[in-house]
Design a protein around this motif. Structure first.
Motif, mmCIF file in Angstrom:
data_model
loop_
_atom_site.group_PDB
_atom_site.id
_atom_site.type_symbol
_atom_site.label_atom_id
_atom_site.label_comp_id
_atom_site.label_asym_id
_atom_site.label_seq_id
_atom_site.Cartn_x
_atom_site.Cartn_y
_atom_site.Cartn_z
ATOM 1 N N SER A 190 -31.780 10.095 -10.511
ATOM 2 C CA SER A 190 -31.647 8.646 -10.679
ATOM 3 C C SER A 190 -33.016 7.994 -10.541
ATOM 4 O O SER A 190 -33.849 8.445 -9.761
ATOM 5 N N ASP A 202 -30.044 -0.861 1.754
ATOM 6 C CA ASP A 202 -29.322 -1.294 0.559
ATOM 7 C C ASP A 202 -29.215 -2.818 0.474
ATOM 8 O O ASP A 202 -28.568 -3.356 -0.414
ATOM 9 N N ARG A 206 -27.065 -0.853 -5.565
ATOM 10 C CA ARG A 206 -26.623 0.544 -5.606
ATOM 11 C C ARG A 206 -26.994 1.123 -6.969
ATOM 12 O O ARG A 206 -26.777 0.484 -8.001
ATOM 13 N N ASP A 237 -26.295 4.249 -9.524
ATOM 14 C CA ASP A 237 -25.397 5.345 -9.867
ATOM 15 C C ASP A 237 -25.863 5.882 -11.210
ATOM 16 O O ASP A 237 -25.688 5.221 -12.236
ATOM 17 N N GLY A 238 -26.474 7.061 -11.205
ATOM 18 C CA GLY A 238 -27.023 7.629 -12.441
ATOM 19 C C GLY A 238 -28.184 6.787 -12.927
ATOM 20 O O GLY A 238 -29.153 6.592 -12.212
ATOM 21 N N GLN A 287 -27.722 3.591 -13.828
ATOM 22 C CA GLN A 287 -27.279 2.205 -13.724
ATOM 23 C C GLN A 287 -27.521 1.651 -12.328
ATOM 24 O O GLN A 287 -27.334 2.349 -11.327
ATOM 25 N N ARG A 303 -25.126 -5.879 -13.659
ATOM 26 C CA ARG A 303 -25.349 -4.444 -13.889
ATOM 27 C C ARG A 303 -26.551 -4.286 -14.828
ATOM 28 O O ARG A 303 -26.714 -5.068 -15.771
#
Length: 126
Positions: free
Chosen positions: A11, A67, A102, A104-105, A107, A120
């Motif tokens: 990531s 975060d 956050r 994720d991959g 994104q 996003r």
């Protein structure tokens, strides 16, 4: 001898990556005709955020703690474009409500303090 090619599946980092806006809330976002995509880059050394709302350049500062992510002093240049100004205004306003992030991959999701996803992004390939 096996070759470890984990770099292609890793990531991207939050800071230093060019993040292209793909959705505000649950609404997909696409660049208006003849405009660049809305995007942000969190500068790793200066705590500055830079990017584009699609029409205007945006700028500001950010605070990062785990975060937790907060933007302040967010502003933009003041060019008027035929289309996309409503999306740009919503994007700039959204940044001021971000509390968490956050990845994720490829994104990035930015959410408010209740956990609702506000925006996003997708990492722009280098």
């Amino acid at each position: 001898m096996a070759v470890n090619d984990s770099s292609s599946s890793r990531s991207p980092e939050l800071r230093g990556t060019d993040w292209r806006l793909v959705a505000l809330g649950d609404q997909p976002v696409a660049p208006a005709d003849s405009q660049r995509a809305a995007r942000v880059v969190l500068q790793p050394n200066s705590k500055q955020v830079a990017g584009s709302g699609g029409c205007n350049r945006l700028f500001g500062v950010y605070e990062l703690n785990g975060d937790a992510l907060r933007f302040s002093g967010v502003g933009s240049t003041k060019m008027a474009c035929r289309t996309g100004m409503d999306t740009e205004a919503a994007f700039l306003s959204t940044l001021l409500h971000v509390a968490r992030w956050r990845i994720d991959g490829q994104q990035l999701a930015m959410s408010d303090s209740s956990g609702a996803v506000l925006a996003r992004f997708e990492a722009t390939p280098k």
